[in-house]
Motif scaffolding. Structure first.
Motif, short mmCIF file in Angstrom:
data_model
loop_
_atom_site.label_atom_id
_atom_site.label_comp_id
_atom_site.label_asym_id
_atom_site.label_seq_id
_atom_site.Cartn_x
_atom_site.Cartn_y
_atom_site.Cartn_z
N LEU A 9 0.84 -1.20 0.00
CA LEU A 9 0.00 0.00 0.00
C LEU A 9 0.87 1.25 0.00
CD1 LEU A 9 -2.81 1.28 0.11
CD2 LEU A 9 -2.71 1.11 2.62
N LYS A 10 1.90 1.26 0.81
CA LYS A 10 2.78 2.41 0.87
C LYS A 10 3.57 2.59 -0.43
CE LYS A 10 6.11 4.72 3.91
NZ LYS A 10 6.89 4.62 5.16
N LYS A 11 3.93 1.48 -1.05
CA LYS A 11 4.65 1.57 -2.32
C LYS A 11 3.78 2.22 -3.39
CE LYS A 11 7.64 -2.46 -1.59
NZ LYS A 11 7.89 -3.86 -1.98
N VAL A 12 2.51 1.87 -3.42
CA VAL A 12 1.59 2.44 -4.41
C VAL A 12 1.38 3.93 -4.17
CG1 VAL A 12 -0.78 2.43 -5.25
CG2 VAL A 12 0.37 0.28 -4.80
N VAL A 13 1.15 4.30 -2.90
CA VAL A 13 0.71 5.65 -2.58
C VAL A 13 1.86 6.63 -2.39
CG1 VAL A 13 -0.60 7.04 -0.94
CG2 VAL A 13 -1.38 4.75 -1.51
N CYS A 14 2.89 6.20 -1.69
CA CYS A 14 3.94 7.13 -1.26
C CYS A 14 5.25 7.02 -2.03
CB CYS A 14 4.24 6.93 0.23
SG CYS A 14 2.81 7.09 1.30
N GLU A 15 5.54 5.86 -2.59
CA GLU A 15 6.86 5.65 -3.17
C GLU A 15 6.85 5.62 -4.69
OE1 GLU A 15 8.52 2.23 -1.26
OE2 GLU A 15 8.18 3.03 0.76
N ASN A 16 5.65 5.87 -5.27
CA ASN A 16 5.53 5.96 -6.73
C ASN A 16 6.04 4.71 -7.46
OD1 ASN A 16 4.50 8.54 -6.39
ND2 ASN A 16 6.46 9.54 -6.74
N GLN A 17 5.98 3.56 -6.77
CA GLN A 17 6.41 2.33 -7.41
C GLN A 17 5.27 1.74 -8.24
OE1 GLN A 17 8.61 -0.55 -5.19
NE2 GLN A 17 9.40 0.95 -3.72
N SER A 18 5.64 1.07 -9.30
CA SER A 18 4.64 0.48 -10.19
C SER A 18 4.20 -0.86 -9.61
CB SER A 18 5.22 0.29 -11.60
OG SER A 18 4.26 -0.27 -12.46
#
Length: 240
Positions: A222-231
């Motif tokens: 969830l954090k990767k999607v929202v905060c870290e701009n990871q695909s």
């Protein structure tokens, strides 16, 4: 790095709360979801949540077994309230301020849903849960999620599932299924891919609300999607 989104609506399925159990709510899954939401909220993201009730009761399934459809759907709405209350408790045990809002009036346990009040809660940094669907039978929690996301002007709908995106066929049944990193709404409709029910999907299309489908059960996603701009997962985009 600036966050990609400022206000999100997270849609969770009730079935996901089963974990390895055959019924009810798995405490470990509930705690994991609360931890994921807390991590995102701590980054200044405004978070609201819609949870299904399929781990407790599904109105459509009840109707096919002979129960009146309207009665079954209202029972399903109450199931979403049970799940929402459980998530609210898990979050508040982690010192995350929350508000539970219900589309059906039940003041002893939840506030009535009022759009402006919901937005104000988000602006104050509270995680807001929308329970009881739309308050109407014949509408799914996917439709409730789309409707609430549009009403509160969320930047994106994040659909947390147990698979890591949208595929051309069921990846749990077909090992050769092809995953889409990005797909247009028209392609989803033409390929008849089961992303959301048609009412929910049409609402998102008409309002150009992006949808991201991702695996919520992998810690940190969830954090990767929202905060870290990871695909992560698959993104549904709309033609401009």
């Amino acid at each position: 790095m600036a966050n990609k989104y400022q206000r999100i609506l997270l849609k969770l399925s009730g079935e996901a709360l089963l974990g390895e159990q055959g019924h009810g709510i798995d405490a470990d899954i509930l705690d994991q979801y609360a931890e994921e939401i807390k991590a995102v909220q701590a980054e200044g993201i405004e978070v609201c949540v819609v949870i299904g009730g399929g781990n407790i009761f599904r109105g459509v399934k009840g109707a096919t077994a002979g129960m009146d459809r309207v009665q079954g759907d209202y029972m399903g709405m109450l199931a979403t309230m049970i799940n929402s209350m459980a998530l609210q408790d898990a979050l508040e045990r982690k010192n995350v301020h929350t508000r539970l809002m219900s589309a059906i009036r039940m003041e002893e346990i939840a506030e009535p849903y009022i759009r402006r009040r919901a937005i104000r809660h988000l602006e104050k940094g509270r995680v807001v849960m929308f329970g009881a669907g739309t308050g109407n039978p014949y509408f799914t929690t996917d439709t409730a999620a789309s409707l609430r996301a549009i009403e509160i002007e969320a930047d994106v709908i994040l659909k947390g599932t147990r698979v890591d995106g949208i595929y051309d066929s069921d990846p749990e049944k077909n090992k050769d299924a092809v995953k889409f990193d990005t797909i247009t709404g028209d392609e989803v409709l033409n390929k008849r891919l089961n992303v959301m029910d048609l009412t929910a999907f049409t609402l998102c299309r008409d309002n150009k609300t992006p949808i991201i489908v991702f695996n919520m059960n992998i810690k940190g996603n969830l954090k990767k999607v929202v905060c870290e701009n990871q695909s992560i997962g698959s993104t549904v985009v709309w033609d401009q």
